[in-house]
Structure formats: C-alpha cells, structure tokens
Design an enzyme around this catalytic site. Structure first.
Site, PDB file in Angstrom:
ATOM      1  N   LEU A 101       0.872  -1.165   0.000  1.00 37.20           N
ATOM      2  CA  LEU A 101       0.000   0.000   0.000  1.00 37.20           C
ATOM      3  C   LEU A 101       0.912   1.219   0.000  1.00 37.20           C
ATOM      4  O   LEU A 101       1.879   1.260   0.758  1.00 37.20           O
ATOM      5  CB  LEU A 101      -0.905   0.023   1.238  1.00 37.20           C
ATOM      6  CG  LEU A 101      -1.935  -1.097   1.368  1.00 37.20           C
ATOM      7  CD1 LEU A 101      -2.700  -0.957   2.688  1.00 37.20           C
ATOM      8  CD2 LEU A 101      -2.911  -1.104   0.195  1.00 37.20           C
ATOM      9  N   ASP A 102       0.614   2.222  -0.841  1.00 32.95           N
ATOM     10  CA  ASP A 102       1.486   3.386  -0.868  1.00 32.95           C
ATOM     11  C   ASP A 102       1.359   4.184   0.424  1.00 32.95           C
ATOM     12  O   ASP A 102       0.476   3.929   1.251  1.00 32.95           O
ATOM     13  CB  ASP A 102       1.228   4.248  -2.108  1.00 32.95           C
ATOM     14  CG  ASP A 102      -0.142   4.901  -2.123  1.00 32.95           C
ATOM     15  OD1 ASP A 102      -0.523   5.529  -1.115  1.00 32.95           O
ATOM     16  OD2 ASP A 102      -0.827   4.818  -3.155  1.00 32.95           O
ATOM     17  N   LYS A 103       2.241   5.128   0.593  1.00 33.54           N
ATOM     18  CA  LYS A 103       2.350   5.875   1.845  1.00 33.54           C
ATOM     19  C   LYS A 103       1.041   6.518   2.252  1.00 33.54           C
ATOM     20  O   LYS A 103       0.706   6.589   3.441  1.00 33.54           O
ATOM     21  CB  LYS A 103       3.446   6.933   1.704  1.00 33.54           C
ATOM     22  CG  LYS A 103       3.755   7.709   2.975  1.00 33.54           C
ATOM     23  CD  LYS A 103       4.920   8.657   2.754  1.00 33.54           C
ATOM     24  CE  LYS A 103       5.254   9.430   4.018  1.00 33.54           C
ATOM     25  NZ  LYS A 103       6.408  10.357   3.811  1.00 33.54           N
ATOM     26  N   THR A 105      -2.027   5.544   1.466  1.00 27.20           N
ATOM     27  CA  THR A 105      -3.145   4.598   1.500  1.00 27.20           C
ATOM     28  C   THR A 105      -3.131   3.849   2.820  1.00 27.20           C
ATOM     29  O   THR A 105      -2.085   3.409   3.287  1.00 27.20           O
ATOM     30  CB  THR A 105      -3.057   3.608   0.326  1.00 27.20           C
ATOM     31  OG1 THR A 105      -3.090   4.332  -0.905  1.00 27.20           O
ATOM     32  CG2 THR A 105      -4.224   2.626   0.353  1.00 27.20           C
TER      33      THR A 105
END
Length: 232
Positions: A101-103, A105
């Site tokens: 998951l990106d930063k 999210t």
C-alpha cells in the site's frame, strides 16, 4: 530444531545471546521449568521472559496500516515495520508484505514469511478480490462503472487492458472499488484516467477477510480459518 536456533530465527537475538538467555533461566515452559538448549518442548509451550513465543514459521500477520507509513524496510521516515515488534525485522525466513500500500493509503496489509503462501495470494490464478474505499476530489461523471467493468480500459504506458473491476457508487464523491489484480498505484491511476483525483484511499478487504475489531496501527496473527477467508 534446537531451542537456541529457534529463538534466534524468531529474532530474539543471536545464537550466542540466546545461549546466555537459556543459561540465565529466561526461557521456561508454561510450568516455570527452565529449559535447556536441546529441550523438546512444543513451540506453544515455550515462554521467553514469561511471555509466549512469537508465531512460528509460516505465520501470516494482518496489519491495519495508517496513512504515512511506507511498505519498505529501507526507506527513510516511518515504515510499516515500525508498527511491529523490532525483532520481527530479523526473523529468518524474513517477514515480507504481501503486495504493498502506498504511503498515503491505509487499511488492510498482510505479511508472511511463507513464500508459497505469498505467491498464492498474489497469483493471477487465485483471482483474489481486493476491496478499496475511496473519496474523490470531484464528483463522479457517471460512466466510470461501465468503463472499469469493460475489461478494455488501458492505463498510460501499459500494453494490456485492466481486468474488469466493480465500482459501487456510494455518493457523488465516494465509492467502493473491487479489483482482481494489483498493478502499480492502480486505483489512483484508474481515476486519474477519468480526469479525477483520489483524495483518500483505504483497502478494507482481501477476499472475505476484513479488518473487523482491529484498530488502526494494530496487528494480529491470523488463524487457519482467517487465512482461508482470503481465498473464499
């Protein structure tokens, strides 16, 4: 496996340090009896400093990831591994996230030290659905659901269309999206292609596994029944 090696593989310390811990009586069974390096006590009956051991090899962890943490072991700033016990960083085999998951999210993130299980979850053959809750900067236009479900949508710089995805509109600027693949920043890129911007993004479910009862920033080891829900 000898007790010294088991403890070292779980990240409690080096083998030399674990030999010292055993000699000092910090490793016991549930009845308080001191264990020896060659003790045959079952994993679940071993206590280290009066606490049960971390889960054995083959563990799957569920983390409710907050915004602001990066899925990496090397980047600067706050890392998802900061939310787990420090010793988890030195487990052998290593503990890896299943996808990322990106930063910015939040939500459901899985970890495992079982490579076979990891590849089963991410394999296209498993067709594991992933559900995302999102908020948009601008109102939906109304044609997004049909576009996402068409199986013909192409993202910039890619040479194959996306698999059909299901969009459930909740109101003008919020929706729930179910994907059956995991391309780089896929949700954000899908909405960018429609001229919109994802302001908030949270993964709420993988398969039939959700985050019920798990507060943001908390984690737990999954039972066999919970692991099975991923593929349900």
């Amino acid at each position: 496996m000898r007790l010294v090696k088991l403890l070292a593989n779980l990240g409690y310390g080096s083998r030399k340090e674990m030999q010292l811990a055993i000699r000092n009586g910090w490793v016991t069974d549930r009845d308080g009896n001191r264990l020896k390096p060659d003790s045959k006590t079952a994993h679940e009956d071993v206590l280290f400093d009066d606490e049960p051991l971390d889960p054995a090899q083959g563990v799957v962890l569920l983390l409710n990831k907050p915004v602001g943490y990066t899925c990496s072991t090397k980047d600067h700033g706050r890392l998802v591994y900061d939310l787990l016990p420090d010793r988890f960083r030195t487990r052998k085999p290593a503990l890896s996230s299943i996808g990322r998951l990106d930063k910015e999210t939040s939500g459901l993130l899985l970890f495992t030290d079982d490579g076979t299980f990891l590849h089963k979850v991410i394999s296209p053959k498993s067709n594991v659905p992933k559900v995302y809750e999102l908020a948009l900067d601008r109102p939906l236009k109304g044609d997004e659901a049909a576009l996402f479900a068409s199986g013909e949508m192409m993202l910039e710089s890619e040479d194959r269309p996306l698999k059909p995805a299901q969009l459930e509109v909740l109101d003008d600027t919020t929706a729930r999206l179910t994907l059956h693949e995991g391309r780089y920043h896929q949700v954000r890129r899908m909405f960018a292609a429609t001229g919109n911007h994802v302001a908030q993004l949270r993964r709420s479910r993988i398969g039939a596994l959700g985050l019920e009862g798990l507060a943001e920033g908390e984690w737990k080891a999954l039972s066999d029944n919970e692991k099975a829900k991923i593929f349900a």
